[in-house]
Motif scaffolding. Structure first.
Motif, PDB file in Angstrom:
ATOM      1  N   ALA A   7     -36.467  40.271 -36.704  1.00 56.68           N
ATOM      2  CA  ALA A   7     -37.888  39.931 -36.716  1.00 56.68           C
ATOM      3  C   ALA A   7     -38.738  41.152 -37.065  1.00 56.68           C
ATOM      4  CB  ALA A   7     -38.304  39.363 -35.362  1.00 56.68           C
ATOM      5  N   LEU A   8     -38.425  42.296 -36.479  1.00 56.21           N
ATOM      6  CA  LEU A   8     -39.174  43.521 -36.779  1.00 56.21           C
ATOM      7  C   LEU A   8     -39.100  43.855 -38.253  1.00 56.21           C
ATOM      8  CD1 LEU A   8     -38.094  45.632 -33.690  1.00 56.21           C
ATOM      9  CD2 LEU A   8     -40.411  44.825 -34.174  1.00 56.21           C
ATOM     10  N   THR A   9     -37.923  43.712 -38.841  1.00 56.44           N
ATOM     11  CA  THR A   9     -37.739  44.008 -40.257  1.00 56.44           C
ATOM     12  C   THR A   9     -38.547  43.054 -41.128  1.00 56.44           C
ATOM     13  OG1 THR A   9     -35.526  44.889 -39.851  1.00 56.44           O
ATOM     14  CG2 THR A   9     -36.029  44.199 -42.106  1.00 56.44           C
ATOM     15  N   ILE A  10     -38.424  41.759 -40.885  1.00 60.60           N
ATOM     16  CA  ILE A  10     -39.116  40.756 -41.698  1.00 60.60           C
ATOM     17  C   ILE A  10     -40.632  40.904 -41.591  1.00 60.60           C
ATOM     18  CG2 ILE A  10     -39.588  38.273 -41.885  1.00 60.60           C
ATOM     19  CD1 ILE A  10     -36.635  37.860 -41.018  1.00 60.60           C
ATOM     20  N   ILE A  11     -41.117  41.075 -40.382  1.00 63.81           N
ATOM     21  CA  ILE A  11     -42.566  41.189 -40.178  1.00 63.81           C
ATOM     22  C   ILE A  11     -43.114  42.415 -40.896  1.00 63.81           C
ATOM     23  CG2 ILE A  11     -44.359  41.611 -38.437  1.00 63.81           C
ATOM     24  CD1 ILE A  11     -42.621  39.840 -36.527  1.00 63.81           C
ATOM     25  N   GLN A  12     -42.437  43.541 -40.754  1.00 60.37           N
ATOM     26  CA  GLN A  12     -42.901  44.759 -41.425  1.00 60.37           C
ATOM     27  C   GLN A  12     -42.887  44.598 -42.942  1.00 60.37           C
ATOM     28  OE1 GLN A  12     -42.031  48.692 -39.205  1.00 60.37           O
ATOM     29  NE2 GLN A  12     -40.230  47.395 -38.878  1.00 60.37           N
ATOM     30  N   MET A  13     -41.840  43.981 -43.462  1.00 58.55           N
ATOM     31  CA  MET A  13     -41.759  43.769 -44.914  1.00 58.55           C
ATOM     32  C   MET A  13     -42.947  42.942 -45.405  1.00 58.55           C
ATOM     33  SD  MET A  13     -37.624  43.221 -45.422  1.00 58.55           S
ATOM     34  CE  MET A  13     -37.906  42.135 -46.785  1.00 58.55           C
TER      35      MET A  13
END
Length: 85
Positions: A7-13
């Motif tokens: 989730a952290l990766t997707i949101i930041q992207m």
């Protein structure tokens, strides 16, 4: 809770790729198809690190902080660790 890392990766992207993106918790949960608790934990973590800012009306928008390295997040507390550089 590997899902939080994803989730952290997707949101930041998404916030990096779409400048000006502003979402509430519920809008983000639907956009990223995440469980509410995971989405909330991710948004709060990113706000705590300065990557995101939470407005008074509950919207999350891009802050001035750099992207959060997932490996810098403590897997027990899901809080970003701070290291002296």
């Amino acid at each position: 809770r590997m899902e939080l890392g994803r989730a952290l990766t997707i949101i930041q992207m998404d916030y990096v790729e779409m400048p000006g993106l502003t979402l509430t918790l519920q809008q983000g949960r639907r956009l990223w198809t995440l469980p509410l608790d995971v989405c909330q934990a991710a948004l709060e973590t990113l706000a705590a690190t300065g990557f995101l800012v939470r407005t008074r009306d509950g919207h999350y928008l891009r802050g001035g902080g750099p992207p959060v390295r997932i490996e810098a997040i403590d897997p027990l507390t899901w809080v970003a660790g701070h290291s002296a550089a």
